[in-house]
Write a protein that holds these residues in place. Sequence first.
Motif, mmCIF file in Angstrom:
data_model
loop_
_atom_site.group_PDB
_atom_site.id
_atom_site.type_symbol
_atom_site.label_atom_id
_atom_site.label_comp_id
_atom_site.label_asym_id
_atom_site.label_seq_id
_atom_site.Cartn_x
_atom_site.Cartn_y
_atom_site.Cartn_z
ATOM 1 N N PHE A 119 0.857 -1.188 0.000
ATOM 2 C CA PHE A 119 0.000 0.000 0.000
ATOM 3 C C PHE A 119 0.892 1.235 0.000
ATOM 4 C CE2 PHE A 119 -2.444 3.360 2.137
ATOM 5 C CZ PHE A 119 -3.635 3.298 1.427
ATOM 6 N N CYS A 120 0.738 2.069 -1.013
ATOM 7 C CA CYS A 120 1.543 3.296 -1.172
ATOM 8 C C CYS A 120 3.045 2.998 -1.136
ATOM 9 C CB CYS A 120 1.187 4.301 -0.078
ATOM 10 S SG CYS A 120 -0.382 5.119 -0.351
ATOM 11 N N GLY A 121 3.441 1.869 -1.738
ATOM 12 C CA GLY A 121 4.856 1.512 -1.802
ATOM 13 C C GLY A 121 5.387 0.813 -0.561
ATOM 14 N N ASP A 122 4.622 0.759 0.529
ATOM 15 C CA ASP A 122 5.055 0.079 1.767
ATOM 16 C C ASP A 122 4.491 -1.334 1.799
ATOM 17 O OD1 ASP A 122 6.203 2.437 2.374
ATOM 18 O OD2 ASP A 122 5.012 2.866 4.179
ATOM 19 N N LYS A 123 5.345 -2.320 2.021
ATOM 20 C CA LYS A 123 4.885 -3.705 2.116
ATOM 21 C C LYS A 123 4.413 -3.979 3.532
ATOM 22 C CE LYS A 123 6.027 -8.379 0.695
ATOM 23 N NZ LYS A 123 7.042 -9.306 0.171
ATOM 24 N N ARG B 96 -9.617 -1.366 7.689
ATOM 25 C CA ARG B 96 -10.759 -1.179 6.779
ATOM 26 C C ARG B 96 -10.317 -0.521 5.474
ATOM 27 N NH1 ARG B 96 -15.084 2.449 9.316
ATOM 28 N NH2 ARG B 96 -14.893 0.902 10.958
ATOM 29 N N VAL B 97 -9.439 0.480 5.574
ATOM 30 C CA VAL B 97 -8.938 1.154 4.354
ATOM 31 C C VAL B 97 -8.121 0.172 3.518
ATOM 32 C CG1 VAL B 97 -7.469 3.010 3.456
ATOM 33 C CG2 VAL B 97 -8.936 3.445 5.439
ATOM 34 N N LEU B 98 -7.285 -0.625 4.173
ATOM 35 C CA LEU B 98 -6.467 -1.618 3.459
ATOM 36 C C LEU B 98 -7.340 -2.683 2.809
ATOM 37 C CD1 LEU B 98 -3.586 -2.086 6.079
ATOM 38 C CD2 LEU B 98 -3.445 -0.837 3.923
ATOM 39 N N ALA B 99 -8.401 -3.107 3.514
ATOM 40 C CA ALA B 99 -9.326 -4.106 2.961
ATOM 41 C C ALA B 99 -10.085 -3.531 1.764
ATOM 42 C CB ALA B 99 -10.307 -4.554 4.042
ATOM 43 N N MET B 100 -10.509 -2.270 1.877
ATOM 44 C CA MET B 100 -11.217 -1.604 0.766
ATOM 45 C C MET B 100 -10.297 -1.494 -0.452
ATOM 46 S SD MET B 100 -14.179 -0.279 -0.004
ATOM 47 C CE MET B 100 -14.980 0.177 1.536
ATOM 48 N N TYR B 101 -9.052 -1.135 -0.203
ATOM 49 C CA TYR B 101 -8.050 -1.036 -1.275
ATOM 50 C C TYR B 101 -7.882 -2.392 -1.969
ATOM 51 C CZ TYR B 101 -3.227 -1.523 -3.006
ATOM 52 O OH TYR B 101 -2.118 -1.847 -3.733
ATOM 53 N N TYR B 102 -7.776 -3.462 -1.178
ATOM 54 C CA TYR B 102 -7.528 -4.794 -1.753
ATOM 55 C C TYR B 102 -8.740 -5.296 -2.541
ATOM 56 C CZ TYR B 102 -5.819 -9.513 -2.345
ATOM 57 O OH TYR B 102 -5.401 -10.702 -2.903
ATOM 58 N N VAL B 103 -9.942 -5.146 -1.983
ATOM 59 C CA VAL B 103 -11.154 -5.641 -2.645
ATOM 60 C C VAL B 103 -11.395 -4.893 -3.956
ATOM 61 C CG1 VAL B 103 -13.684 -5.798 -2.483
ATOM 62 C CG2 VAL B 103 -12.275 -6.478 -0.537
ATOM 63 N N LEU B 104 -11.275 -3.556 -3.934
ATOM 64 C CA LEU B 104 -11.568 -2.759 -5.138
ATOM 65 C C LEU B 104 -10.486 -2.861 -6.214
ATOM 66 C CD1 LEU B 104 -13.163 0.488 -3.663
ATOM 67 C CD2 LEU B 104 -14.314 -1.473 -4.656
ATOM 68 N N THR B 105 -9.303 -3.351 -5.841
ATOM 69 C CA THR B 105 -8.259 -3.577 -6.856
ATOM 70 C C THR B 105 -8.193 -5.048 -7.304
ATOM 71 O OG1 THR B 105 -6.648 -3.748 -5.050
ATOM 72 C CG2 THR B 105 -6.770 -1.640 -6.214
ATOM 73 N N HIS B 106 -8.999 -5.918 -6.665
ATOM 74 C CA HIS B 106 -9.071 -7.342 -7.045
ATOM 75 C C HIS B 106 -10.536 -7.756 -7.165
ATOM 76 C CE1 HIS B 106 -5.053 -6.905 -5.295
ATOM 77 N NE2 HIS B 106 -4.687 -7.927 -6.033
ATOM 78 N N LEU B 107 -11.301 -6.998 -7.933
ATOM 79 C CA LEU B 107 -12.749 -7.221 -8.013
ATOM 80 C C LEU B 107 -13.108 -8.580 -8.621
ATOM 81 C CD1 LEU B 107 -13.809 -3.634 -9.082
ATOM 82 C CD2 LEU B 107 -14.512 -4.784 -6.983
ATOM 83 N N LYS B 108 -12.346 -9.029 -9.605
ATOM 84 C CA LYS B 108 -12.653 -10.310 -10.259
ATOM 85 C C LYS B 108 -12.444 -11.495 -9.314
ATOM 86 C CE LYS B 108 -12.215 -8.985 -15.061
ATOM 87 N NZ LYS B 108 -11.512 -9.170 -16.336
ATOM 88 N N ASP B 109 -11.465 -11.364 -8.411
ATOM 89 C CA ASP B 109 -11.229 -12.430 -7.425
ATOM 90 C C ASP B 109 -12.405 -12.586 -6.471
ATOM 91 O OD1 ASP B 109 -8.794 -12.730 -8.585
ATOM 92 O OD2 ASP B 109 -7.638 -11.721 -7.013
#
Length: 496
Positions: A89-93, A256-269
């Motif tokens: 997220f934002c370049g930080d692992k 919650r922000v990290l989960a929202m980021y992951y779900v909306l960038t992996h919608l097909k999954d």
Amino acid sequence: MLKLYRTLYIKLYVLAKSLSCARQLHTLRYLLIALLVSIALSYSLSAFNLAHAEESIQDLKARIKSLESELSRRPKDPSAYPIPKSLTFCGDKIDLRKGDMQKRFELEVIKIIKNRYQVHLYIKRATAVFPEIEDIAKELNTCADLKFLAVVESALKPKVVSRAKATGWWQFMPATAKGFKLKVSKGLDERSDLRASTKAALTYLKRLYKRFDSWPLAMAGYNTGPNRLKRSSKKQKRGSFWDLDLYTEAERYSPRVLAMYYVLTHLKDYDFAKNLDDGWPQEPLVTYRVKLPKSKYQEVKYVTKTIKVKPPKSRDRKKRRKSKRSRTQTRKLKKKVLTVSSKLNYNTVAIALDVPVRDLRRYNPHLQGKHLPLDVAFNLYLPPSRSEYLMKHFPGHSGQAVHRNKAARELNTKLAPSAKVTERIILDHSLQSNSIEKAIKQLGGSINNTYQVKSGDQLWQIAARAQLSISQLKKINQLGPLSVLKVGQRLKLKLD
């Protein structure tokens, strides 16, 4: 034939066992009964009826196929969806395998995908909003992934107000908003201005990241306040967000922000058919900076009112007798009354700028009340090719745009040199000389003649262009309350 029926029956029975939905089981029971009835009939009927039975079997097969395809489209059990062990997220692992990090992250993912209709609305709104946030993030040289924080804060709606009175796209409190030079007043609330509030929010988050050197801590500081977070960190002697014991809302915010980021960038999954580019398209808008002086548009009046006042009670008997004779006294009060020129109400401005009133309000959710704000600079969002109207009706405005959104840049529309700018309501009293005559000429009539109604014309439009009120235009043409305009009808624009 019997062998075919048996295989079809077994297939239906296996499918019925795999289903969990009560409605689907109910439907399949009826299908099984229908199949059994058709088997019984096939032995008793003639060759003609046998052909009809074969048709019903084909129909049953088609129904089974449609049920199977529908089942494949249905969301899976939550445990079947992938949960990453780490994400960037934002370049930080961020490694999610430590402690209860995976549990906290998975809880938020399940809560997001549980309400699939709401995620669908996020996707629809994101198509128009995200490009603007990405542009500002690029200007400020900060992370564009922070746009998902706006989804958590306001669900990408401009006028959301929380219980704590936080408002707008990024849910700024009034004090915090003023600290970042966002104007919050009766007629103007820049927390609902996408460009102004996004600049403030990203600047704030950039400062918080510089202070805490961690995006989860920076986001938690945005939610709970940086000083409160710093005190908790000092007290507990812990530097990582995942180790801090905070109140529930603050603990859940960053996951919650990290989960929202992951779900909306992996919608097909997560079995969503659409991507972030498949929502409601962005409307082309141009940003103008406008400041209206009070001296031109605000009228100051002093109204003198006469009020009755009861005299004060006195202990002296003689004075009491006198006061009985004149029980009430009159006193004059001078009251200051400020009135804003009616030329600045949204209806008049919308007509002058050739934009529907509803659209003007929709493009500018930060402008509130009945009139445009005075003596303060604000962003005015308009469709392309409106600079000529601005220069004409807002004296002193250069007509130069401050910014064009992505859709406007792609469209790259310019006002054609041959296009006529119709004479509309003039907002400056000093420029009203001969304006009615000019308006009549540009409408297609002469001063002594009449105007011929064209297709699409409305009475209020003709009245506004001719600088008359609707009642005046009706009076001149002797129109009643139920009168309807007809194409080709001639209207007088001036009394003979």
